[in-house]
Structures are given as structure tokens and as C-alpha cells.
Write an enzyme that holds these catalytic residues in place. Sequence first.
Site, PDB file in Angstrom:
ATOM      1  N   ASP A 138      -7.945  54.961  57.787  1.00 38.66           N
ATOM      2  CA  ASP A 138      -8.053  53.622  58.360  1.00 38.66           C
ATOM      3  C   ASP A 138      -8.512  52.649  57.277  1.00 38.66           C
ATOM      4  OD1 ASP A 138      -8.680  51.480  60.391  1.00 38.66           O
ATOM      5  OD2 ASP A 138      -8.295  53.140  61.754  1.00 38.66           O
ATOM      6  N   HIS A 211     -11.849  47.621  61.733  1.00 35.02           N
ATOM      7  CA  HIS A 211     -10.962  48.539  62.440  1.00 35.02           C
ATOM      8  C   HIS A 211     -11.349  49.997  62.207  1.00 35.02           C
ATOM      9  CE1 HIS A 211      -7.092  50.532  63.471  1.00 35.02           C
ATOM     10  NE2 HIS A 211      -6.855  49.470  64.213  1.00 35.02           N
ATOM     11  N   SER A 541      -4.662  51.553  68.822  1.00 36.78           N
ATOM     12  CA  SER A 541      -5.621  51.947  67.787  1.00 36.78           C
ATOM     13  C   SER A 541      -6.902  52.483  68.406  1.00 36.78           C
ATOM     14  CB  SER A 541      -5.977  50.750  66.894  1.00 36.78           C
ATOM     15  OG  SER A 541      -5.006  50.532  65.921  1.00 36.78           O
TER      16      SER A 541
END
Length: 762
Positions: A138, A211, A541
Amino acid sequence: MMSVRPLLTFLFLCHAFADAGRNNHQPAKKTFIIHMDKLNMPESFDDHLQWYDSSLKAVSSSASMLYTYNNVVHGYSVRLTPEEARMLEKQPGILLVQEDTKYDLHTTRSPEFLGILNSDVSLPDSSTPSDVIIGVLDTGVWPESSSYDDKELGPVPSSWKGECELSKTFSSSSCNRKLIGARFFSQGYEAAFGPVDESVESRSPRDDDGHGTHTSTTAGGAAVVGASLFSYAAGTARGMARHARVAAYKVCWLGGCLSSDILAAMEKAIDDGVNILSMSLGGSTSDYYRDTVAIGAFAATAKGILVSCSAGNGGPSPGSLSNVAPWITTVGAGTIDRQFPSYILLGNGKKLIGASLYSGKPLTASEIPLVYAGNISSTSNGNLCLKGGLIPEKAKGKIVVCDRGLNPRAQKGLVVRDAGGVGMILANTDTFGDELVADAHFIPTAAVGVTAGEQIKKYIFSDPNPSAAVSSGSTQLGVQPSPVVAAFSSRGPNLITPDILKPDLIAPGVNILAGWTGKVGPTGLPEDTRKVDFNIVSGTSMSCPHVSGLAALIKGAHPEWSPAAIRSALMTTAYSRYKNGERIKDIATGKASTPFDYGAGYVDPLSALDPGLVYDAMAEDYVDFLCAIGYSSSLIKIVTKQDHTCKESSVGDLNYPSFAVPLQTASGPNGGSSSPMTVKYTRTVTNVGNPATYKVSISQETKSVKILVQPDVLDFSNPNEKKTYTVTFTADSLPSGTTSFAQLEWSDGKHIVGSPIVFSWT
């Protein structure tokens, strides 16, 4: 993750790119991944690296390798001109010269909703959960997050071979017994875009985006009491597998995620000893031998590592899936029973409910002039509230109705504020249906579904002096119906292999609370200077790491299970109907969803720990699958890195926990009148419970297909005993484009082992 910044907006299209800084007088160089036939290296070379170097020097004396790969592919990545790449492809021993591609990210109440809030009571008595390692590819990790607290954990597992890569923004103390490893991979990215600008982002495993921290803490974060975002979703935040270890692999930068870096990270993760790989990223769908994530995932699966990937945020469009290889666990998104309501009172007295995470100063006036953005703009797309698109004189002091789409949702509020507006109503278009996604807006805002949005617009257009009031609420629990399929969640059918149903299942992916970076605010926008420890965001996600963490729980309880067995347990115990018997709702349409939307169903982790039977598969089964779809030996070698001679096989015989049955439409009106078509699939189930007798049942929508299961009773006397059955589908011809659905279930009275069936006539 949805609407955080351009990097994190939707399922991103995978595309080739050129060097932006090329000289006009020299051919532009690009990054290529070179797949080598290592098994047939000429005897004149002492080792494969020497051979790789020789092949490269034959076409370029100046080029040097960015990475060499041994686990995920046999080969290397390098910068070449297109002509040099064409010359290299003609060299002996070269299987494929593949241009580097760009991937991007698919951007707590969920443990309680899933039934694992008190999972220590429900989980088997085992010390192994803390030995399971989740690798997350990520944007990196924010190590100061309290979700990486390691006080409940013992020593780092002895199987771990990874490390904490140090830099000026990442010290040795950044890792601990929870966050046991952190690496970054930038050579492919920097070769394409130039050196990482360290004044903007960290050239280290540190997460400047949020994220990566959100996904890794969702999967394996520690329990943190008192977590919330601006007092919303207040409670204890915890990952799905809070005793698991986390290893972060930073492969995504401000400009995206490069396949050469992704492969290098997967290579290291395999060497490091991860048990689960979680990847909330994807690109456009392509054949498996050209899909670098699929190729890397095959290598990981062959080593016993489960790979969980997000399905993408391209919904509700049909066929919008990413990451569809059958050895990947493909995860779509659904809701949980929690919302963050905001309230609208129109001047005509009508009350409507939206969603928002606004926490600032409320509007004081009870009635404020209300305008539609499309009416106060000089641009053709003024309804979207894009930067500079509103006329300040017409927006000043008003609540502005903006349509959702194109730019980040929270950014629309900034556009309204900058034009002098005091509040916003964010209206869904048909694409998003009545889905309510909450954001940490900058001004008083209510996001509403398409139904409420149309009512508001109708009122504006019919009243000479429309007005409204907008106010924020608090956290609302027990929302029904719940779950529903998220509108943004990518849908089937599987365009690469229609015989394999994807997504595999859905999991919580809407309004999820988890850890966040200290570098950017909750919207991720440059204008957002607010700092938070936790954030609430949405996207596949977010659903992917839920399944990654749940897979870690199952791996801890059943360390001997293969990736296919773990996925089977998650799929066959998932549910697709509410307790009242109705099928899970699709929020995009307001109607019942189908297996093209949810796969096997919504994940049920406690049932998955004791599934009764599993559909197991090994790497050689996937090789047979590649044979069945017509891959040549050279294409199979690209994916598997092994020589293989194909025998006769059928895609329908891959031991998958679901059934997708493509059927041919006969020529003639209304599907023709030819004799019925017969298709036979074979499956093998393994008993992972006590001795039991399972009986089969079938439920189906159409009478145009007859389903025969033989045998219809399976009697198991021993653990790990295997039984094989066949399913024969005899179908009448129906018009092309027709779809229908069914469900096959084996039950011993305690366990229900379910498999969705999809029929598609073409």
C-alpha cells in the site's frame, strides 16, 4: 478508498506510461519487465544473473537492471527504448517483454457487526493467531498510530525474516512486535517520474497518504479504546485479527503504484515469511499472463500465502471487476449497520435524511436560500461544483446543491465555500443510487441519495424562493436493512473467464473507522489542515483488509489449511439473504442484488472458522485451469515459472466454491428451439469437521435449467476425508443476455456449505 485525493478516488485504469522528461532527439525510454525462461538457461552461463546481464547487454550497453526477480517471476526490470525492447524480445530465452504498468489504490463498528467483538470466546483455544503475519502492499505505514501498539503480543515469530528499513523519516524504533517489518519500493517509480520529492513525501516506509495505515490497521490493528473521528463512531477500534503481526510494503506514491515495484515487494514479502498478502489496489483487467498482480499472486499462492485483493470501485457497472484470477480472493464491498445522519428541512416543510461527518460550527439560521449549482454556474458541468465553476454573486450566503461525480466529494464543499456559500447538499446521481457515504466536510453538508436529491431539485425548480436548513446528527447504529451492496463496489461478470464467478464475496467497506496518517487531514486534500488519529473512509480498499484479517484469524485457528481452503471457508459460509429470507439489497438500484454483485455473499467469520467442508485446490490445479482456457506452454510458464504439458481439462472442473455456467443461445427467435444443452462440473470437498453425513439441496429461479447432483448424499467417517460429486446442468436455450441464479447447499444439520450458481446465455 473513495474521494480522498486524485490518487485514491476510484478503481484506476492500468496504463502504460512514457518518461515525461525525455529528450526530443533521443527515443524515450520506458520501464519493461523481462520474463526469462530460467529453467532452460544455456549451459554456458554459471548462474541466471549472469545470463540476464548478457541478454541485456546484447541490446544496450548502458542499461542497468532496476530489480531482479526470482519468486514472483524469473527475470528483471529495466529502462529501455521501444526499439531496444523489441530487439530484446527476439533474444533466445525471453518469454515476454512487458511494459511497466501503473496501478492505483481502490479506495469500529465492523468487528461487532461481523460478530467478532468478543472473538476470544468464540475462537478455538490456540496460541497461533499471534504467529500469523499479514503483509500489506500500500502507501506505507504511520508507525506512531496507537493501532500498532504491541503490549498484548509476545516475541516476533521465529519464521519472520523481514526487516524495518531505516531512513531519515523512519527509525528502528518505528517497528515493534506488532509492526514487525516495513519496506519501501521506489526504483520503478523513480525511473519513470524522477526522484521522490522528499519535501512532499517520504522516501521511506512512512505513510504520507493515510490509505496504507487505514488498510493495515483494519486487517491487524490492536484494540484502541476511545477511538473516533470528531466523536463520530466512538468506541474501541480494532483490526479483524488484532493479535496478528503486520508488515508494511510501500509500493504506492503520489503518482501511483508501478508494477515493477509491486512485483519487487511481493518478491520480498514471500522471502520475509508473510502468511497473508493484502492488496487494496488494481488496474484494468487483462489476461493473466499480462497481469503482474495475478502473476505475483500465483507465486505467493504456490508458497501457501493467501492473497486478498480489492474488486475495485467501478460499480455499479457490469463487468467492472479487477483482480479476477482464480487464485486471488477478490473482495467487494457492503455496508454495516452504522450511519452518520445529517438532516435537511426544506422550506415546504419536507424533512430528509442524508449523511455527513461535519463537525464544525452549525448553521444558525432556520431558513437559508437554496440554489442548484447548475443554475449558478457559467459552465456546462456547473452542477458538479468544480473549482471555479460557481458564480460567487449567486452562491453567497446560500446552501448549494451539488451533484456527485468527477471531483472529490469534500472538495465540492470547498468550492461552495470559496464562492461564498454557507452549506451544501451533495446529491447522488443515478450511478450511485441511494448510497450514503459520509465525509469530513468543511462546511455544513448533507449527502443524499438520488431519490432525495431529485425531490430537492424538484422543490428548487418549482418554488420561487426555495430555502432549507441543514444540520448534523450523531452516530446511528442498528440501521436496517443491513448489509447492502455498496454502489461503488465493482460487479461481475468476470470478463476474462466467465466460467469463474467473481467477486468471491463482499465485506464491510462503507464508512469504516481505522488508523490514519499524521501527515494529511481526513479528506486528504491539500487544504485540509486538520489532524486526526483515525479516519472514516469507504471503498473496496476497506473491504479487502477485512477479509485479509479474517483470513489471518482462520490461518491462526487452522495453520495447516491452504489458501484455497481458507477462501472456501469464507465463501461457503457467507450469507446472501437477510433473516427474513429476502436477498441482500443493492443500494445502487434499491432492488435485490445477485451473485454478480456479492459473489458467495457477505462474510460471516465465526461460521468460517468451522465450515464443515472445504473446496481445496493446489497450484497444479490452477495450472490445469490455465490449460483449460487454452494457454500455450510458454504462456503458462510466464505465470507459473514451470514447464508443463497440458492434458485434457475443463474450466468447470477447477475445484472452486462457486459455479459460473456460460450457456450458448441457439440461433432463431427468442433463443431458438434446439435441443437442451448439457454441461457437467466436478467438485471435491474435504471434511474439516467431525464425521457427518451431508445432504444436498438446490434452490433456483428458473425452470429452464435442470440441475442434477450425483451423489446427493456424502458420508464422511474421518477428518480430512475427500468426496467427489458432479453437477449436471441441462439447459434450454434462452435469449442472449439472459442470466439466472441458483444456490447449491450441502448440510449435515449443523453446517451449511453454500455455493452460488450463475447461468449466463450468450
